[in-house]
Scaffold this active site. Structure first.
Site, PDB file in Angstrom:
ATOM      1  N   GLN A  51       0.815  -1.225   0.000  1.00 45.32           N
ATOM      2  CA  GLN A  51       0.000   0.000   0.000  1.00 45.32           C
ATOM      3  C   GLN A  51       0.845   1.270   0.000  1.00 45.32           C
ATOM      4  OE1 GLN A  51      -2.696  -1.398   3.380  1.00 45.32           O
ATOM      5  NE2 GLN A  51      -4.112  -0.249   2.105  1.00 45.32           N
ATOM      6  N   CYS A 101     -10.780  -0.064   3.412  1.00 42.40           N
ATOM      7  CA  CYS A 101      -9.365  -0.200   3.083  1.00 42.40           C
ATOM      8  C   CYS A 101      -8.882   1.162   2.592  1.00 42.40           C
ATOM      9  CB  CYS A 101      -9.182  -1.257   1.998  1.00 42.40           C
ATOM     10  SG  CYS A 101      -7.466  -1.471   1.499  1.00 42.40           S
ATOM     11  N   HIS A 143      -6.817  -8.914   7.329  1.00 44.15           N
ATOM     12  CA  HIS A 143      -6.934  -7.968   6.209  1.00 44.15           C
ATOM     13  C   HIS A 143      -5.541  -7.611   5.665  1.00 44.15           C
ATOM     14  CE1 HIS A 143      -8.777  -4.176   4.344  1.00 44.15           C
ATOM     15  NE2 HIS A 143      -7.471  -3.977   4.229  1.00 44.15           N
ATOM     16  N   GLU A 144      -4.626  -7.260   6.574  1.00 47.10           N
ATOM     17  CA  GLU A 144      -3.289  -6.827   6.135  1.00 47.10           C
ATOM     18  C   GLU A 144      -2.492  -7.995   5.557  1.00 47.10           C
ATOM     19  OE1 GLU A 144      -3.040  -3.782   5.820  1.00 47.10           O
ATOM     20  OE2 GLU A 144      -4.707  -3.300   7.150  1.00 47.10           O
TER      21      GLU A 144
HETATM   22 ZN    ZN Z   1      -6.394  -2.699   3.074  1.00 50.41          ZN
END
Ligand code: ZN
Length: 172
Positions: A51, A101, A143-144
């Site tokens: 990200q 997110c 999630h990560e």
């Molecule tokens: Zn995310």
């Protein structure tokens, strides 16, 4: 420390599998510090390497386990750093919640996750630790960790809040 740009929807990096971290050096420390600052600035719960454009198996999660409610103005946020994480256990018990997110702003998807998770990871010095989590932290870790394998809520969500939102008929 510096803020890093958060990669947004459409960037192919979000679909790639990340490589393990092999050097526990100053560059890694700077990356982790920057990720925490970026996450705090964005008021998110977690942030993964891809990200911020880094194809490495790292993520940070806000440690909300002992957070006071309400949160005092001078509260100093705590984060947990995960380097080369390995999920060791996912409980068969699951729950579904809307999840956002930072790379897909405006999308809140209903995602089913395990209630509890056990994860093994290295810290910024390369030392292994093990952590058991439940609640929001367990959800954040799952999630990560998905991000490190090129998986996002856009793949996981069964439906999205914007699809479910009652926009016809009476609104109150
Ligand atoms: Zn995310």
């Amino acid at each position: 420390m510096a803020l890093r740009t958060i990669v947004q929807d459409g960037d192919p990096i979000l679909k790639k599998v990340c490589r393990p971290v092999t050097k526990f050096d100053d560059r890694l420390a700077v990356l982790l510090d920057d990720m925490k600052e970026t996450l705090s600035d964005a008021q998110g719960l977690g942030l993964a390497g891809p990200q911020v454009g880094m194809m490495r198996r790292v993520f940070v999660c806000l440690d909300e386990r002992d957070m006071p409610d309400p949160i005092p103005a001078d509260y100093e946020e705590k984060f947990i750093e995960f380097v080369n994480p390995e999920i060791e256990y996912l409980s068969p018990e699951t729950n579904e919640m809307y999840e956002g997110c930072l790379s897909f702003p405006g999308h809140n998807g209903a995602v089913t996750r395990s209630d509890k998770v056990k994860v093994k990871a290295q810290d910024r010095s390369g030392n292994w630790f093990e952590l058991e989590a439940e609640g929001m932290l367990a959800r954040c870790i799952q999630h990560e960790n998905d991000h490190l394998n090129g998986v996002t809520i856009m793949d996981r969500a069964t439906h999205f809040y914007e699809d479910d939102y009652p926009n016809d008929g009476d609104e109150d």
